[in-house]
Every structure is written in C-alpha cells, then in structure tokens.
Design a protein around this motif. Structure first.
Motif, PDB file in Angstrom:
ATOM      1  N   ALA A  69       0.824  -1.212   0.000  1.00  0.00           N
ATOM      2  CA  ALA A  69       0.000   0.000   0.000  1.00  0.00           C
ATOM      3  C   ALA A  69       0.858   1.262   0.000  1.00  0.00           C
ATOM      4  N   LEU A  70       1.937   1.249   0.762  1.00  0.00           N
ATOM      5  CA  LEU A  70       2.730   2.463   0.944  1.00  0.00           C
ATOM      6  C   LEU A  70       3.733   2.715  -0.176  1.00  0.00           C
ATOM      7  N   ALA A  71       3.994   1.698  -0.993  1.00  0.00           N
ATOM      8  CA  ALA A  71       5.037   1.841  -2.015  1.00  0.00           C
ATOM      9  C   ALA A  71       4.551   2.575  -3.252  1.00  0.00           C
ATOM     10  N   GLY A  72       3.239   2.711  -3.439  1.00  0.00           N
ATOM     11  CA  GLY A  72       2.717   3.286  -4.670  1.00  0.00           C
ATOM     12  C   GLY A  72       3.299   4.634  -5.045  1.00  0.00           C
ATOM     13  N   PRO A  73       3.264   5.650  -4.164  1.00  0.00           N
ATOM     14  CA  PRO A  73       3.832   6.954  -4.521  1.00  0.00           C
ATOM     15  C   PRO A  73       5.319   6.891  -4.856  1.00  0.00           C
ATOM     16  N   ALA A 208       8.841  13.029 -16.970  1.00  0.00           N
ATOM     17  CA  ALA A 208       8.379  14.364 -17.335  1.00  0.00           C
ATOM     18  C   ALA A 208       6.900  14.340 -17.722  1.00  0.00           C
ATOM     19  N   GLU A 209       6.497  13.293 -18.461  1.00  0.00           N
ATOM     20  CA  GLU A 209       5.094  13.164 -18.848  1.00  0.00           C
ATOM     21  C   GLU A 209       4.223  12.904 -17.626  1.00  0.00           C
ATOM     22  N   LEU A 210       4.718  12.071 -16.716  1.00  0.00           N
ATOM     23  CA  LEU A 210       3.968  11.799 -15.494  1.00  0.00           C
ATOM     24  C   LEU A 210       3.778  13.078 -14.688  1.00  0.00           C
ATOM     25  N   ASP A 211       4.840  13.859 -14.529  1.00  0.00           N
ATOM     26  CA  ASP A 211       4.765  15.080 -13.752  1.00  0.00           C
ATOM     27  C   ASP A 211       3.798  16.081 -14.378  1.00  0.00           C
ATOM     28  N   ALA A 212       3.762  16.114 -15.714  1.00  0.00           N
ATOM     29  CA  ALA A 212       2.874  17.054 -16.381  1.00  0.00           C
ATOM     30  C   ALA A 212       1.416  16.734 -16.105  1.00  0.00           C
ATOM     31  N   ASP A 213       1.111  15.464 -15.913  1.00  0.00           N
ATOM     32  CA  ASP A 213      -0.269  15.047 -15.672  1.00  0.00           C
ATOM     33  C   ASP A 213      -0.624  15.017 -14.194  1.00  0.00           C
ATOM     34  N   ASP A 214       0.359  15.105 -13.324  1.00  0.00           N
ATOM     35  CA  ASP A 214       0.132  14.876 -11.895  1.00  0.00           C
ATOM     36  C   ASP A 214       0.151  16.197 -11.128  1.00  0.00           C
ATOM     37  N   PRO A 215      -1.002  16.669 -10.655  1.00  0.00           N
ATOM     38  CA  PRO A 215      -1.017  17.920  -9.886  1.00  0.00           C
ATOM     39  C   PRO A 215      -0.279  17.812  -8.562  1.00  0.00           C
ATOM     40  N   ASP A 216      -0.039  16.583  -8.076  1.00  0.00           N
ATOM     41  CA  ASP A 216       0.664  16.382  -6.814  1.00  0.00           C
ATOM     42  C   ASP A 216       2.140  16.057  -7.012  1.00  0.00           C
ATOM     43  N   ALA A 217       2.642  16.242  -8.262  1.00  0.00           N
ATOM     44  CA  ALA A 217       4.018  15.837  -8.558  1.00  0.00           C
ATOM     45  C   ALA A 217       5.028  16.517  -7.647  1.00  0.00           C
ATOM     46  N   SER A 227      -3.692  11.290  -2.686  1.00  0.00           N
ATOM     47  CA  SER A 227      -4.356  11.442  -3.977  1.00  0.00           C
ATOM     48  C   SER A 227      -4.809  10.092  -4.522  1.00  0.00           C
ATOM     49  N   GLY A 228      -4.025   9.044  -4.285  1.00  0.00           N
ATOM     50  CA  GLY A 228      -4.446   7.707  -4.699  1.00  0.00           C
ATOM     51  C   GLY A 228      -5.663   7.235  -3.938  1.00  0.00           C
ATOM     52  N   LEU A 359      -1.220   8.024 -11.829  1.00  0.00           N
ATOM     53  CA  LEU A 359      -1.716   7.562 -10.536  1.00  0.00           C
ATOM     54  C   LEU A 359      -1.680   6.042 -10.398  1.00  0.00           C
ATOM     55  N   ARG A 360      -1.305   5.367 -11.465  1.00  0.00           N
ATOM     56  CA  ARG A 360      -1.548   3.925 -11.527  1.00  0.00           C
ATOM     57  C   ARG A 360      -0.831   3.142 -10.428  1.00  0.00           C
ATOM     58  N   ALA A 361       0.439   3.421 -10.192  1.00  0.00           N
ATOM     59  CA  ALA A 361       1.173   2.637  -9.195  1.00  0.00           C
ATOM     60  C   ALA A 361       0.579   2.817  -7.807  1.00  0.00           C
ATOM     61  N   ARG A 362       0.288   4.071  -7.426  1.00  0.00           N
ATOM     62  CA  ARG A 362      -0.211   4.288  -6.064  1.00  0.00           C
ATOM     63  C   ARG A 362      -1.622   3.760  -5.885  1.00  0.00           C
ATOM     64  N   VAL A 363      -2.483   3.864  -6.929  1.00  0.00           N
ATOM     65  CA  VAL A 363      -3.863   3.386  -6.811  1.00  0.00           C
ATOM     66  C   VAL A 363      -3.904   1.860  -6.815  1.00  0.00           C
ATOM     67  N   LEU A 364      -3.185   1.227  -7.745  1.00  0.00           N
ATOM     68  CA  LEU A 364      -3.193  -0.233  -7.795  1.00  0.00           C
ATOM     69  C   LEU A 364      -2.556  -0.845  -6.554  1.00  0.00           C
TER      70      LEU A 364
END
Length: 441
Positions: A69-73, A208-217, A227-228, A359-364
């Motif tokens: 659970a904690l490794a996602g972010p 860079a693409e992940l950060d552009a889509d992630d408001p919590d980057a 956020s997850g 968000l995929r890693a933290r949500v999954l």
C-alpha cells in the motif's frame, strides 16, 4: 512517444519486454510459492514449534500488505522498472541471509522474525511494480491489455502448482535451508531478466510526462499517497471492486486455510486429498486464464465476470457440504477454476482503463493492499465457524455469503461501466499508432 511510421506494425522484437516481464514474474512467483512451503518446514524442523511457525508466517504477511500500500507513490516517482529490480535484489539478500545465518549458527528466532518481516516488506513493492508494468509492455507487444493480464494471471496460478511441487522436491533433495537458498536465487534471476529484457523506455511513460499530468508531482509523499486514496474513494466501480474482492478473499482464505483441510480429514483423505482437490481447481484456473488470454478481449465483460464469479463461488462450498462422490467434487472444482481464470484479466483491464497512468502505481498498490487486508482473518473465520457450527454448516454459510457478496454489488448501476470502459478504450488509438480510418473495424 510516437513511432517513426504512424500505424506501422510492431516488429516481433517488441514482444521481448512482455516475454521478459512474464518470465521474471514466473520465476519470482515460483520462488515465493516455494518459500511458502519451505519456510514453515524450516521453522518446524529447527524449532519444533507450530506456534513459532505461525508467528513467522504473520511476520512476513503483515509487512507485505503494508509495504504494498505504501510503495505506490514511491513507485510512481522512481519508476516501476527500478522498483522491481531493487525489490528483487533486496529480497534475494534478505531471504538468502536465513540459510546463511543458520549454517553459521547465528540464526536466532528473533533474527528469523526480523528477516521474514524484511522479506515481506521487500516483496510487496516488487510485486506491485511488475503488475503495473504489464499494461505498458502488453501495449508495446501489440496485444490487448486483457491478454497481458491473463498471461500474468495464468503465470501466477501455474506458480501456485509448480512452487509447492518444487518445494517438496527440493526439501527432499537439499533440505529446507537449501530450498530457501533456491528461493533467494530466483529473486536474483528475476531482477536480471527485468534489467536485461525490459527497456526503461518500454516499462512506463517518462517522468516528465507523469509530472505534467500529476497535480501532486511537486507535493509530499503524503500528498501523493492521499491522492491515490481519493481516487479510489471517488470511483464507484473501483470502490465496489475492492469491497467485493476483499470479502471473497476472506472466504477463499477460510476455504483454503481451514475448511478444505477439515473436510478432507472427515473424508479420510487427509493431505493427499487436499492436494488433489487444490491441484484440480488450480489446473482449471490456469486453463481459464489462458483461454481469457486468447479470446477474453472479445467477450462481454459483465456477463463473463458474473458467470466466472458464480462458478468459482457458491458451488465450490456447496459440493463439499453435500458429501457427493469425489469425481463430482473434482468436476465442480475444475469448472470453478475455469471461471476463476476469467476474473483477474477483466478486473485488471478495467483498472488500467479507469486509472490515469500518473496515478496507476499508487492506486493499484492501495487497491491490492485493501483486497489483501482480510486474508489473514480467513483462517480464523473458517476455524470458528467449523468448531461452532460444524464443517458442513460452515461451508454452506460461506457459500451463501460468497453468492451474496458477488451478486448484489454486480446489480448496482456502476457495474454497467465494465463494458462501457472497453468501448471508450477502443476509441483511443494506442501510442505510436495512427487513428483508424473512418468506418474501419
């Protein structure tokens, strides 16, 4: 990233990352299943205590669920490929330390508990990272997401058969400590296979693409973790999936951990009968998963999902409660396994479609941990029901709860989105491909 030639057909070499990831997944899972047999035997042989054996199992299971659970972010930030490799290397070192300390006479029970807790902590992020990579390597190989997840699910189910068999053979040949050494080696093999066979460019989209889509980057670890959790809480279908799977996992643990063993003992078959029954259902599940890999992306998800859960649910409990002839039991469980094999590919594809990649890693990871959370209580529930109600009534009660748990949520309106998500995904061209011409199918 786009291909030089829009719409070009992927070269056969593009399948290499998928084959490598599934190979690493298989090696790692077989090693983990091997240790599930070898470690309890090791503790029993070295301490003679069933209570200590149980404590060791809990010492690994609880940190595994928590670290998943904690490794996602962290996985979102560092990258799935790096986390997978680092986790496997760390797991190899920790597991390998157990037989090494035993051989040198320095393995105390406290040290064993600590090492098992560290092993669980290391395994969780690695398993989660490999699962998150499956959609991206499947896309690179030009295969539907359902097919990639079905292959991974079939690999996991096959490992559930091969791991214990390998453990039995290894323990007989080299002893329990030697089997744990083989488990440690399997993690190193998995790390090398991912490092060599899964290029960083294929494992996931760039930071860079992940950060552009992630408001919590730019936010803290806590903000990314929250956020997850918010995403799961706000998505009715994902929330319903977590609730259903948590309950069914609890009942599966009660069945596999206690009720099946009690039933087999009453039948006079003992451990051999448990093995035959479990292997029969696992064989059906492997075939079901491979079938889903071949044609699952063409089947209606909601209907397939409903029938799959029905086949693997109540009939499995009822057939044991009714004391029918063994051949009938085996047929019902084999068919139930076929149904079980279709479930994870559907759920996995839906999760991938609904969860943004950043968000995929933290949500999954969070969903996997929540689904796993009730499993440690399954054996307790099965034991209490069996002791107070008798195994036949316990089986019927669990079967009834299983039926309710898998039927009522599926009647809710959000479950209609199972097929709607596929239609939306079909309208989005895969990365590197040209949009389909108007009217093309």
């Amino acid at each position: 990233m786009t291909s030089p030639v829009a719409g070009a057909v992927a070269a056969p070499a593009s399948r290499r990352p998928a084959v490598a990831l599934l190979g690493a997944y298989a090696v790692s899972l077989v090693g983990s299943r091997l240790s599930m047999v070898a470690l309890p035997l090791f503790v029993l042989l070295t301490t003679g205590s069933a209570t200590r054996t149980g404590l060791v199992a809990m010492a690994e299971t609880a940190p595994y669920a928590l670290s998943t659970a904690l490794a996602g972010p962290v996985t979102d930030r560092v990258g799935t490929r790096r986390v997978s490799i680092a986790s496997d290397v760390a797991s190899a070192l920790v597991v390998g330390a157990i037989p090494l300390l035993h051989a040198t006479g320095h393995l105390t029970f406290t040290a064993l508990l600590v090492l098992c807790a560290l092993a669980g902590t290391c395994r969780g992020p690695g398993d989660g990272a490999k699962y998150v990579m499956i959609p991206t390597v499947a896309r690179a190989a030009g295969m539907p997401v359902e097919r990639g997840i079905a292959f991974a699910d079939g690999t996991s189910r096959a490992a559930s058969v091969l791991g214990p068999l390998g453990a039995a053979a290894l323990v007989g040949l080299v002893g329990a400590a030697g089997a744990l050494t083989a488990d440690a080696a399997s993690f190193l093999v998995a790390a090398v296979v991912v490092a060599v066979g899964v290029p960083a460019a294929v494992a996931a989209i760039g930071p860079a693409e992940l950060d552009a889509d992630d408001p919590d980057a730019a936010g803290s670890y806590r903000a990314r973790l929250a956020s997850g959790a918010r995403f799961v809480r706000r998505d009715g279908l994902l929330r319903s999936i977590v609730g259903m799977v948590s309950v069914t996992n609890l009942l599966d643990a009660a069945y596999g951990g206690v009720l099946l063993a009690v039933w087999a003992t009453r039948q006079g078959g003992g451990a051999p009968l448990v093995g035959v029954v479990a292997a029969t259902m696992s064989a059906g599940a492997v075939i079901g998963a491979l079938t889903a890999a071949a044609v699952g992306h063409r089947l209606p998800r909601r209907a397939t999902f409903g029938w799959g859960f029905f086949l693997v649910g109540a009939p499995r409990f009822v057939v044991l409660a009714l004391d029918v002839p063994l051949p009938v039991v085996l047929v019902v469980l084999f068919v139930g396994g076929l149904g079980a094999g279709t479930l994870n590919p559907i759920l996995g594809a839906v999760e991938v479609e609904r969860i943004p990649e950043h968000l995929r890693a933290r949500v999954l990871s969070l969903m996997g941990s929540l689904a796993f959370a009730l499993i440690p209580f399954g054996g307790l529930v099965g034991g209490l029901l069996s002791d107070h109600l008798g195994v036949r009534t316990a089986l019927l009660v669990c079967g009834a709860v299983y039926l309710v748990a898998t039927t009522l949520p599926a009647l809710r309106p959000e479950w209609r989105e199972l097929d709607a998500g596929r239609r939306r995904a079909a309208e989005v061209p895969a990365p590197g491909s040209a949009p389909a011409p108007a009217g093309a199918r």
